[in-house]
Design an enzyme around this catalytic site. Structure first.
Site, PDB file in Angstrom:
ATOM      1  N   LEU A   5     -50.173 -23.117  83.533  1.00 55.20           N
ATOM      2  CA  LEU A   5     -50.912 -23.650  82.382  1.00 55.20           C
ATOM      3  C   LEU A   5     -50.026 -23.544  81.142  1.00 55.20           C
ATOM      4  O   LEU A   5     -49.162 -22.661  81.063  1.00 55.20           O
ATOM      5  CB  LEU A   5     -52.211 -22.871  82.182  1.00 55.20           C
ATOM      6  CG  LEU A   5     -53.176 -22.912  83.376  1.00 55.20           C
ATOM      7  CD1 LEU A   5     -54.328 -21.932  83.175  1.00 55.20           C
ATOM      8  CD2 LEU A   5     -53.699 -24.325  83.596  1.00 55.20           C
ATOM      9  N   ASN A  36     -56.859 -12.448  97.811  1.00 56.90           N
ATOM     10  CA  ASN A  36     -56.870 -11.581  96.623  1.00 56.90           C
ATOM     11  C   ASN A  36     -58.223 -11.642  95.911  1.00 56.90           C
ATOM     12  O   ASN A  36     -58.704 -10.628  95.402  1.00 56.90           O
ATOM     13  CB  ASN A  36     -55.733 -11.965  95.672  1.00 56.90           C
ATOM     14  CG  ASN A  36     -54.424 -11.345  96.089  1.00 56.90           C
ATOM     15  OD1 ASN A  36     -54.235 -10.138  95.974  1.00 56.90           O
ATOM     16  ND2 ASN A  36     -53.516 -12.163  96.618  1.00 56.90           N
ATOM     17  N   HIS A  42     -48.021 -11.560  91.519  1.00 60.17           N
ATOM     18  CA  HIS A  42     -46.856 -12.269  92.045  1.00 60.17           C
ATOM     19  C   HIS A  42     -46.319 -11.493  93.244  1.00 60.17           C
ATOM     20  O   HIS A  42     -46.133 -10.277  93.154  1.00 60.17           O
ATOM     21  CB  HIS A  42     -45.775 -12.402  90.965  1.00 60.17           C
ATOM     22  CG  HIS A  42     -44.575 -13.145  91.464  1.00 60.17           C
ATOM     23  ND1 HIS A  42     -44.570 -14.508  91.616  1.00 60.17           N
ATOM     24  CD2 HIS A  42     -43.376 -12.716  91.905  1.00 60.17           C
ATOM     25  CE1 HIS A  42     -43.406 -14.885  92.113  1.00 60.17           C
ATOM     26  NE2 HIS A  42     -42.662 -13.818  92.299  1.00 60.17           N
ATOM     27  N   GLY A  60     -57.550 -17.288  99.134  1.00 57.72           N
ATOM     28  CA  GLY A  60     -58.408 -16.395  98.364  1.00 57.72           C
ATOM     29  C   GLY A  60     -58.538 -14.972  98.887  1.00 57.72           C
ATOM     30  O   GLY A  60     -59.548 -14.311  98.641  1.00 57.72           O
TER      31      GLY A  60
END
Ligand code: GAR
Length: 209
Positions: free
Chosen positions: A94, A14, A110, A12
């Site tokens: 997803l 970011n 990314h 976490g």
């Protein structure tokens, strides 16, 4: 104020960059309202709780397939009234039911220069291992909209770092995070919340003024 829901799976950092940017007043027009993790043990959840942000956990392994997991995630995102969904080190793909419900309202960071070193199997340290194995001299990170094509949605922002001769996957990952990801992800989120990103002919155009 736009409701920002952040999806996480790991450490976490970011997410922390987003929280810190919001505290500094740098996310204009948006507010992180919920953090959803695909793992119950993700340290990102501690970061969210420390910042007083609501957390939810949707464990991928508790669902039989991607479709069932995506359905549960879609329900959660609708319940949270998400205006923007941010994948911040979220390691699950997803399916189209979520992408269709949030067209150009989901973004991902990314850790490479898309369209290189991206797509299925390119995540986390694997990306940097592949970069070093190829011997490229410049790498970086990309913030892009999430579409049905893995890592294939319109590119919003990119930034670069040099690859050094003595880099390991870990040193390269850290340089890219510190110099690119932690800066560009909050910037892209703010640009979105300020309505400064438009899509035309499948490409994202950013009003940098
Ligand atoms: C980040 O480097 C992010 O770009 C990457 O995983 C790391 C998560 O770190 N994401 C992907 O590889 C997605 N394909 P964090 O949990 O500390 O933010």
């Amino acid at each position: 104020m736009k409701n920002i829901v952040v999806l996480v799976s790991g450490g976490g950092t970011n997410l922390q960059a987003l929280i810190d940017a919001e505290h500094r007043g740098e996310i204009k027009g948006g507010h992180i309202t919920c953090v959803i993790s695909s793992r119950a043990d993700a340290y990102a959840l501690e970061r969210a709780k420390a910042a007083g942000i609501k957390t939810r956990v949707l464990v991928r392994k508790e669902y039989p397939d991607i479709a069932a997991y995506s359905k549960a995630m879609l329900e959660a995102l609708l319940e949270e009234k998400a205006d923007l969904v941010v994948y911040a080190g979220f390691m699950t793909i997803l399916d189209e039911q979520v992408c269709k419900a949030f067209p150009y309202k989901m973004m991902n960071v990314h850790p490479a220069l898309i369209p290189s070193f991206c797509g299925k199997g390119f995540y986390g340290l694997h990306v940097h291992e592949a970069v070093l194995a190829k011997g490229v001299k410049v790498s970086g990170a990309t913030v892009h909209f999430v579409t049905e094509e893995c890592d294939g949605g319109p590119i919003i922002l990119q930034g670069t770092v040099n690859v050094e001769n003595d880099d390991t996957p870990e040193t390269l990952q850290h340089r890219i995070m510190e110099n690119v990801e932690w800066k560009l992800l909050p910037k892209a989120v703010s640009l979105f919340c300020e309505g400064r990103i438009t899509i035309k002919d499948g490409k994202a155009y950013v009003d940098q003024q």
